[in-house]
Design an enzyme around this catalytic site. Structure first.
Site, PDB file in Angstrom:
ATOM      1  N   THR A 129      58.217  33.668  16.135  1.00  0.00           N
ATOM      2  CA  THR A 129      57.420  32.619  16.768  1.00  0.00           C
ATOM      3  C   THR A 129      58.243  31.763  17.726  1.00  0.00           C
ATOM      4  O   THR A 129      59.468  31.787  17.722  1.00  0.00           O
ATOM      5  CB  THR A 129      56.804  31.696  15.690  1.00  0.00           C
ATOM      6  N   ASP A 130      57.529  30.987  18.516  1.00  0.00           N
ATOM      7  CA  ASP A 130      58.188  29.991  19.364  1.00  0.00           C
ATOM      8  C   ASP A 130      58.284  28.679  18.574  1.00  0.00           C
ATOM      9  O   ASP A 130      57.994  28.649  17.379  1.00  0.00           O
ATOM     10  CB  ASP A 130      57.435  29.826  20.686  1.00  0.00           C
ATOM     11  N   PHE A 131      58.641  27.612  19.224  1.00  0.00           N
ATOM     12  CA  PHE A 131      58.841  26.337  18.546  1.00  0.00           C
ATOM     13  C   PHE A 131      57.581  25.792  17.881  1.00  0.00           C
ATOM     14  O   PHE A 131      57.655  24.951  16.990  1.00  0.00           O
ATOM     15  CB  PHE A 131      59.388  25.293  19.531  1.00  0.00           C
ATOM     16  N   SER A 132      56.414  26.283  18.287  1.00  0.00           N
ATOM     17  CA  SER A 132      55.160  25.755  17.737  1.00  0.00           C
ATOM     18  C   SER A 132      54.611  26.582  16.579  1.00  0.00           C
ATOM     19  O   SER A 132      53.546  26.273  16.058  1.00  0.00           O
ATOM     20  CB  SER A 132      54.114  25.665  18.854  1.00  0.00           C
TER      21      SER A 132
END
Length: 155
Positions: free
Chosen positions: A33-36
């Site tokens: 995943t990304d930061f979110s």
């Protein structure tokens, strides 16, 4: 069946076939995943690759044996059309569904879907080219039969 280097049997590691569709369950981890907490768009490419590879493996076609240390047949993605419908999130369990649509002389067309339950996350249509010695190569008849047998593909 799938065996590890020590010869242990992992019957469900490579997913399963339901009719002409290979289904590979995948858990979404933080690293995907990304930061979110949403799967990064390129992460889906890895999930799709795993689906194609394990589909072949369960059809009795090990890519390592085909590749033969660089002297054999390899598959390269020639074209991919991908649509992102909904995001997958950290800790989701998704399924990569892979089906061979068509086997041609030196290429294969594969339909892939990533779903969460019945919710469509990603759809992709992939054309892979068979290559040997750095050049397009005709798909061997034994491989063609294996691919057509599991995916319902039409020549």
């Amino acid at each position: 069946m799938t065996f590890d280097a020590a010869g242990r049997d992992w019957p469900d590691l490579a997913g399963r076939f339901e009719g002409d569709t290979h289904i590979l369950p995948v858990r979404v981890y933080y690293e995907d995943t990304d930061f979110s907490g949403i799967v990064y768009h390129a992460g889906y490419l890895r999930f799709l690759e795993r689906g194609r590879t394990d589909s072949l493996r369960l059809a009795g076609v090990g890519q390592g044996a085909l590749h033969a240390g660089g002297e054999g047949l390899v598959f390269a993605v020639r074209r991919m059309t991908i649509d992102y419908h909904r995001p997958a999130l950290m800790d989701d369990v998704i399924e990569v569904r892979t089906r061979t649509q068509e086997v041609r002389g030196a290429s294969i067309v594969i339909a892939q879907r990533i779903v969460r339950g019945e919710e469509l996350i990603v759809s992709a249509d992939v054309r892979v080219a068979a290559i040997a010695g750095g050049r397009p190569a005709r798909i061997p008849e034994s491989l063609r039969r294996a691919l057509e047998g599991v995916g319902g593909a039409r020549p």
